[in-house]
Design a protein around this motif. Structure first.
Motif, PDB file in Angstrom:
ATOM      1  N   TRP A 297       0.838  -1.186   0.000  1.00  0.00           N
ATOM      2  CA  TRP A 297       0.000   0.000   0.000  1.00  0.00           C
ATOM      3  C   TRP A 297       0.878   1.243   0.000  1.00  0.00           C
ATOM      4  CZ3 TRP A 297      -4.286  -0.113  -2.071  1.00  0.00           C
ATOM      5  CH2 TRP A 297      -5.255   0.881  -1.879  1.00  0.00           C
ATOM      6  N   GLY A 298       0.317   2.352  -0.487  1.00  0.00           N
ATOM      7  CA  GLY A 298       1.124   3.533  -0.759  1.00  0.00           C
ATOM      8  C   GLY A 298       1.777   4.183   0.439  1.00  0.00           C
TER       9      GLY A 298
ATOM     10  N   ASN B 265       5.103   6.642   0.764  1.00  0.00           N
ATOM     11  CA  ASN B 265       4.752   8.055   0.967  1.00  0.00           C
ATOM     12  C   ASN B 265       3.699   8.124   2.066  1.00  0.00           C
ATOM     13  OD1 ASN B 265       4.381  10.791   0.807  1.00  0.00           O
ATOM     14  ND2 ASN B 265       3.513  10.793  -1.251  1.00  0.00           N
TER      15      ASN B 265
ATOM     16  N   GLY C  99       1.984   1.426  -6.738  1.00  0.00           N
ATOM     17  CA  GLY C  99       1.381   2.644  -6.209  1.00  0.00           C
ATOM     18  C   GLY C  99       0.623   2.382  -4.932  1.00  0.00           C
TER      19      GLY C  99
ATOM     20  N   ASP D 139      -2.712   4.456  -3.898  1.00  0.00           N
ATOM     21  CA  ASP D 139      -3.481   5.557  -3.312  1.00  0.00           C
ATOM     22  C   ASP D 139      -2.631   6.644  -2.668  1.00  0.00           C
ATOM     23  OD1 ASP D 139      -5.946   6.762  -2.898  1.00  0.00           O
ATOM     24  OD2 ASP D 139      -6.251   5.849  -0.936  1.00  0.00           O
ATOM     25  N   ARG D 140      -1.457   6.882  -3.225  1.00  0.00           N
ATOM     26  CA  ARG D 140      -0.630   7.990  -2.735  1.00  0.00           C
ATOM     27  C   ARG D 140      -0.006   8.719  -3.930  1.00  0.00           C
ATOM     28  NH1 ARG D 140      -2.798   5.849   0.930  1.00  0.00           N
ATOM     29  NH2 ARG D 140      -2.124   5.656   3.116  1.00  0.00           N
TER      30      ARG D 140
ATOM     31  N   HIS E 117      10.308   8.811  -4.416  1.00  0.00           N
ATOM     32  CA  HIS E 117       9.072   8.108  -4.749  1.00  0.00           C
ATOM     33  C   HIS E 117       9.144   7.529  -6.160  1.00  0.00           C
ATOM     34  CE1 HIS E 117       6.859  11.041  -1.808  1.00  0.00           C
ATOM     35  NE2 HIS E 117       7.536  10.119  -1.161  1.00  0.00           N
TER      36      HIS E 117
ATOM     37  N   ILE F 103       9.020   3.325  -7.216  1.00  0.00           N
ATOM     38  CA  ILE F 103       8.057   2.706  -8.130  1.00  0.00           C
ATOM     39  C   ILE F 103       8.750   2.211  -9.395  1.00  0.00           C
ATOM     40  CG2 ILE F 103       5.971   3.071  -9.485  1.00  0.00           C
ATOM     41  CD1 ILE F 103       5.563   3.011  -6.425  1.00  0.00           C
TER      42      ILE F 103
ATOM     43  N   ASN G 193      -3.479   8.117  -6.526  1.00  0.00           N
ATOM     44  CA  ASN G 193      -4.328   8.702  -5.495  1.00  0.00           C
ATOM     45  C   ASN G 193      -5.624   9.231  -6.113  1.00  0.00           C
ATOM     46  OD1 ASN G 193      -2.216  10.455  -6.612  1.00  0.00           O
ATOM     47  ND2 ASN G 193      -3.297  12.106  -5.545  1.00  0.00           N
TER      48      ASN G 193
END
Length: 432
Positions: free
Chosen positions: A122-123, A127, A164, A166-167, A174, A178, A200
């Motif tokens: 999870w993001g 972040n 990713g 959701d961020r 960052h 990824i 996000n």
């Protein structure tokens, strides 16, 4: 055994290895690792029976200390005492171990013919804008983690990698996390599995990654902030980007989710999730993802925010109506379908905005509130068209007559109102 997925020649759709089109009818099951195996199987069997083809879930969830439902944790700690994605916890790898449970979910999904959109983390793990964090993903261990995942699951054709979570991607670190993970997954899996990015809310993967070779298709999250979010316009924008890549809305408004995250605003209902689906699909999306607020979270005890249990939520109207959408979208040739607003001679504004798409010898036009459709004929083949009305609520089709395939014509749906959405179907007469 399931076939691996590929991008179609026209780069607008997904296909299977044998060239047959694949329709993505997704469901968000982000927290499925918290389910016991008997409940995992119940969930997967139910969604397969309802016609879903993809489930989305997360490997490294927010609470790493809690681990999975069997209290098995995914990672070991490094010398600094921090959980490290380059150190998968294989000491507890026996039955019900964390990675054993991930394997079980992927394999059981395959038994039911389901593909798994698998998020490595999870993001908040790269972040920490909100959530539990901490930011354990760094460029170096992201590479190692991607290599390990790619090697472990390289022979699983039902996996689609979703990076990713959701961020935002807002600095070089960052980006490196990824990008490094994506490149490692691609290399270790031999390119056998598709890769995308879950952004996000109210953004698309195209903002960050459209020109990257590893991004096979764009994924947007129109999200839960407001009613009638114009996800069709987001899809249309990505559809026009070069190079061409398939696109879909992977997180629109969830059924029974508080509007704008505030219960005092009310909750999105089945009409809202239908509306988002037809807008997106007719604007050029290759598939769509449904979600329910109590299902992604696998809520057991209802609260004022999660208002029902997940087992009750599986049968909500919006979930049932996704089967009607799927049946309509695969009922005509998929790979040649294109969005085409020139089918509309006029178009209401705002929430009543109509969306149109067509193949060579058929057309679909969606009217969200049952307002009349002013159609520009002559956009599909043949001298005569046969019209019918498709009911998104029931999946039923009502004949509407045959007409010369020329000029403009107004088609009036059988009913109108906020919940009375309809799809006008036009077929070239010789194709019926």
């Amino acid at each position: 055994m399931q076939q691996a997925l590929r991008i179609s020649t026209n780069r607008r759709h997904l296909i299977m290895e044998d060239g047959e089109p694949f329709f993505w009818m997704g469901d968000t099951a982000w927290n499925i690792l918290q389910l016991r195996r008997e409940d995992v199987e119940f969930y997967l069997r139910t969604r397969a029976e309802q016609g879903f083809t993809v489930i989305l879930c997360v490997i490294l969830v927010e609470d790493l200390d809690k681990g999975n439902v069997y209290s098995k944790r995914p990672l070991r700690r490094n010398e600094e005492g921090q959980y490290d994605p380059s150190l998968p916890n294989l000491a507890e790898e026996g039955e019900y171990g964390y990675w054993d449970h991930v394997d079980y979910i992927v394999n059981k999904a395959a038994e039911y013919g389901l593909y798994v959109g698998l998020l490595p983390a999870w993001g908040d793990k790269f972040n920490h804008l909100w959530g539990l964090g901490p930011e354990i993903l760094k460029p170096g261990n992201a590479t190692a983690y991607g290599e390990w995942l790619g090697n472990r699951y390289r022979d699983q054709p039902n996996i689609i990698w979703v990076l990713g979570g959701d961020r935002t991607v807002s600095n070089r670190r960052h980006y490196a996390v990824i990008h490094n993970m994506a490149e490692a997954l691609r290399q270790e899996s031999g390119g056998a599995q598709l890769i995308t990015f879950h952004p996000n809310g109210e953004y698309s993967s195209s903002l960050y990654w459209h020109e990257e070779d590893w991004l096979d298709f764009n994924m947007l999250q129109s999200s839960h902030y407001r009613l009638h979010h114009p996800n069709d316009e987001m899809i249309a924008s990505d559809y026009l980007r070069e190079p061409a890549k398939p696109v879909l809305d992977a997180e629109p408004c969830y059924e029974d989710h508080p509007i704008g995250f505030k219960p005092e605003n009310g909750w999105f209902d089945d009409k809202d999730v239908r509306h988002a689906a037809y807008w997106a699909l007719f604007a050029g999306a290759f598939g769509h993802t449904y979600g329910h607020h109590s299902v992604w979270s696998f809520t057991e005890e209802p609260t004022d925010y999660f208002i029902m249990s997940w087992k009750v939520a599986l049968a909500r109207p919006g979930a049932q109506q996704m089967a009607h959408i799927k049946r309509l979208m695969i009922s005509r040739p998929m790979l040649v379908r294109v969005p085409d607003q020139t089918l509309l001679a006029a178009n209401p504004p705002g929430a009543g905005r109509q969306r149109a798409c067509r193949g060579a010898d058929y057309a679909f036009i969606y009217t969200p509130n049952g307002l009349p459709i002013d159609c520009q004929l002559g956009r599909i083949s043949g001298s005569t068209v046969i019209a019918s009305w498709f009911n998104p609520r029931s999946g039923e089709t009502v004949p509407a007559g045959s007409f010369a395939n020329t000029g403009q014509r107004r088609f009036v749906p059988p009913s109108c109102g906020r919940r009375d959405d309809w799809v006008l179907i036009l077929d070239a007469a010789q194709q019926r």
